[in-house]
Scaffold this active site. Structure first.
Site, PDB file in Angstrom:
ATOM      1  N   CYS A   1       9.101   1.658  -1.980  1.00  0.00           N
ATOM      2  CA  CYS A   1       9.212   0.203  -2.046  1.00  0.00           C
ATOM      3  C   CYS A   1       7.857  -0.425  -1.719  1.00  0.00           C
ATOM      4  CB  CYS A   1      10.264  -0.250  -1.041  1.00  0.00           C
ATOM      5  SG  CYS A   1      10.375  -2.022  -0.838  1.00  0.00           S
TER       6      CYS A   1
ATOM      7  N   TYR B   1      13.808  -6.580  -0.727  1.00  0.00           N
ATOM      8  CA  TYR B   1      13.161  -6.723   0.572  1.00  0.00           C
ATOM      9  C   TYR B   1      12.144  -7.876   0.539  1.00  0.00           C
ATOM     10  CZ  TYR B   1      14.973  -2.205   2.327  1.00  0.00           C
ATOM     11  OH  TYR B   1      15.764  -1.173   2.765  1.00  0.00           O
ATOM     12  N   GLY B   2      11.515  -8.089  -0.603  1.00  0.00           N
ATOM     13  CA  GLY B   2      10.539  -9.173  -0.750  1.00  0.00           C
ATOM     14  C   GLY B   2      11.191 -10.501  -0.427  1.00  0.00           C
TER      15      GLY B   2
ATOM     16  N   CYS C   1       4.198  -2.639  -8.824  1.00  0.00           N
ATOM     17  CA  CYS C   1       5.647  -2.825  -8.643  1.00  0.00           C
ATOM     18  C   CYS C   1       6.325  -1.674  -9.359  1.00  0.00           C
ATOM     19  CB  CYS C   1       6.091  -4.159  -9.227  1.00  0.00           C
ATOM     20  SG  CYS C   1       7.888  -4.340  -9.334  1.00  0.00           S
ATOM     21  N   THR C   2       7.293  -1.064  -8.700  1.00  0.00           N
ATOM     22  CA  THR C   2       7.905   0.146  -9.255  1.00  0.00           C
ATOM     23  C   THR C   2       8.646  -0.101 -10.574  1.00  0.00           C
ATOM     24  OG1 THR C   2       9.779  -0.235  -7.807  1.00  0.00           O
ATOM     25  CG2 THR C   2       8.139   1.356  -7.065  1.00  0.00           C
ATOM     26  N   HIS C   3       8.986  -1.367 -10.852  1.00  0.00           N
ATOM     27  CA  HIS C   3       9.662  -1.642 -12.126  1.00  0.00           C
ATOM     28  C   HIS C   3       8.695  -1.640 -13.322  1.00  0.00           C
ATOM     29  CE1 HIS C   3      12.971  -3.002  -9.595  1.00  0.00           C
ATOM     30  NE2 HIS C   3      13.726  -3.190 -10.641  1.00  0.00           N
TER      31      HIS C   3
ATOM     32  N   GLU D   1      14.854  -4.497 -15.739  1.00  0.00           N
ATOM     33  CA  GLU D   1      16.237  -4.144 -15.372  1.00  0.00           C
ATOM     34  C   GLU D   1      17.211  -4.384 -16.524  1.00  0.00           C
ATOM     35  OE1 GLU D   1      17.677  -5.534 -11.610  1.00  0.00           O
ATOM     36  OE2 GLU D   1      16.246  -4.261 -10.553  1.00  0.00           O
TER      37      GLU D   1
ATOM     38  N   ASP E   1      13.935   3.294  -1.213  1.00  0.00           N
ATOM     39  CA  ASP E   1      13.492   2.072  -1.879  1.00  0.00           C
ATOM     40  C   ASP E   1      14.531   0.992  -1.613  1.00  0.00           C
ATOM     41  OD1 ASP E   1      11.854   0.508  -3.720  1.00  0.00           O
ATOM     42  OD2 ASP E   1      13.527   0.673  -5.110  1.00  0.00           O
ATOM     43  N   SER E   2      14.148  -0.259  -1.827  1.00  0.00           N
ATOM     44  CA  SER E   2      15.106  -1.349  -1.648  1.00  0.00           C
ATOM     45  C   SER E   2      16.175  -1.354  -2.740  1.00  0.00           C
ATOM     46  CB  SER E   2      14.374  -2.683  -1.645  1.00  0.00           C
ATOM     47  OG  SER E   2      13.623  -2.819  -2.826  1.00  0.00           O
TER      48      SER E   2
END
Lengths: 269, 269
Positions: A74, A43-44, A185-187, A153, A11-12
């Site tokens: 990602c 990466y975005g 989105c993974t978050h 985060e 992942d990024s």
């Protein structure tokens, strides 16, 4: 390639840990090597050429550890690079977009699907494209919710401000009467209960990470590559810059402390 | 070095545009070359060794354009790298920390100063160190407000959620009765009116970017390097990855569109 080799996840950054968490839950006996490219996050916003180069380097690093299967956790790399490069390798790899899109198609009843993600993922239109490849008659409504990543985060979750922002972002999704919402989105799984409360119980939430772990299980099973081990699985973590920030956010994402995180110089791969 | 050469400004990304804006306001006849290292943003969270290397590359790029003076608009690089490397160059350069700290010392009446910034800037303790170098008797209260950067970048400003988050963050600053608050992050001036409303009129806000522009004016004047030109100044922009995101946020930060942004490969410097 042996069945007791590890699964590689890249992942990024730290977001892919929600995918890691689902893989651990669904495949508890699998060793996992995780690489978080925190030194080049996010990466975005980067060019396709750069993201493709980064993905190739990330894969090369994982291959050094003899992995039997690779998950690109990602969303940006899955959307922009993975389909183009996967054929160049003799190892199976999947991204998070196809499993999330597939699950949404299977679960919608009224044919109206919402997709939320970062500016980069939504701008790529990758989820809508895959959904329409499966069924062109479905209606897809895509929306960038960029503040969700910093809120997740920072652990700024059960706060009134977070509910206000979520209501603000998702009002349109209510208005267009979706019945299925892809967390693209993974978050976002960290905000799942907030999103669920705002959208109401009639809307099914799709966690792309969970769906990706399910697909990984099926592919490994079909290929007779599921681990035969019944002992405690090994989880190994690599990052591409100082591990402190990764470590502290990881604790929030996984609900436990990661003991050992090794720093590598990814530019050499 | 000629007095009609440009001023160079570098930052890890788009945040330094608030410093650029103040330099344009205070030194309207100066040509400016701005480099935003968006390809390696953010510098915070990286090692000192890496940040120092990045700062040297950023300076090398600006020097190619014959600048007469360099402003490091990045709080992280100012805190971690600039003092160590400035002596290696025959050109004057300043960061944003010393001017902000100096202004806070001059303006506090009760000797209680607050500093807000990113995790990286607050963790470096740079503002407190400079303030205490000037006057060890001053009380300094430092606080990371990490959600302010994404709120500013997304233009999520006059919203109830932003006021809630600001009140939440700054309650402690009220409690410890500061009378001066340093905006120790280049993004924060975009939230200045929210922060001012939350802190009340008795608290003086220090905009490090504005103070840095004032110091730049004084140093250039003392060195007889102020531009003699009275024609329209040239502003030139370089970035280290695709310029789209920089361009759209720049419009928000400057209140006008930037015509031309050139992409450079910074890794070669």
């Amino acid at each position: 390639m042996t069945q007791n080799a590890a699964i590689g996840i890249f992942d990024s950054g730290v977001g892919g840990l929600t995918v890691f968490r689902e893989v651990v839950r669904i495949l508890p006996h699998e060793d996992i090597v995780y690489f978080g490219d925190v030194g080049r996050y996010p990466y975005g916003g980067r060019s396709k050429e750069i993201i493709t180069k980064f993905a190739r380097q990330d894969i090369a690093l994982l291959q050094e550890h003899d992995v039997k299967f690779i998950i690109c956790a990602c969303n940006t790399a899955s959307a922009v690079a993975l389909d183009d490069i996967a054929g160049d390798y003799d190892i199976d790899m999947i991204g998070v977009i196809n499993p999330g899109a597939q699950a949404a198609v299977e679960r919608t009843r009224n044919g109206r699907i919402g997709v939320i993600g970062t500016h980069a993922t939504i701008g790529s239109n990758a989820y809508a494209r895959v959904i329409h490849d499966i069924d062109p008659a479905l209606k897809v409504f895509s929306l960038a919710c960029p503040l969700f990543v910093p809120l997740a985060e920072e652990g700024y979750i059960d706060k009134e401000a977070t509910y206000l922002i979520t209501r603000d972002y998702l009002q349109t999704m209510h208005d267009v009467e979706i019945d299925t919402l892809v967390l693209g989105c993974t978050h976002y799984p960290l905000l799942k209960h907030v999103i669920a409360e705002v959208m109401g119980e009639k809307v099914t939430l799709i966690d792309s990470g969970e769906e990706t772990a399910r697909v990984a299980h099926k592919l490994l099973s079909d290929a007779h590559l599921l681990s035969a081990s019944t002992s405690k699985a090994q989880h190994t973590f690599f990052v591409s810059d100082v591990p402190e920030k990764f470590s502290s956010i990881a604790t929030r994402f996984l609900g436990r402390h990661i003991e050992k995180i090794t720093r590598v110089d990814i530019s050499g791969y």
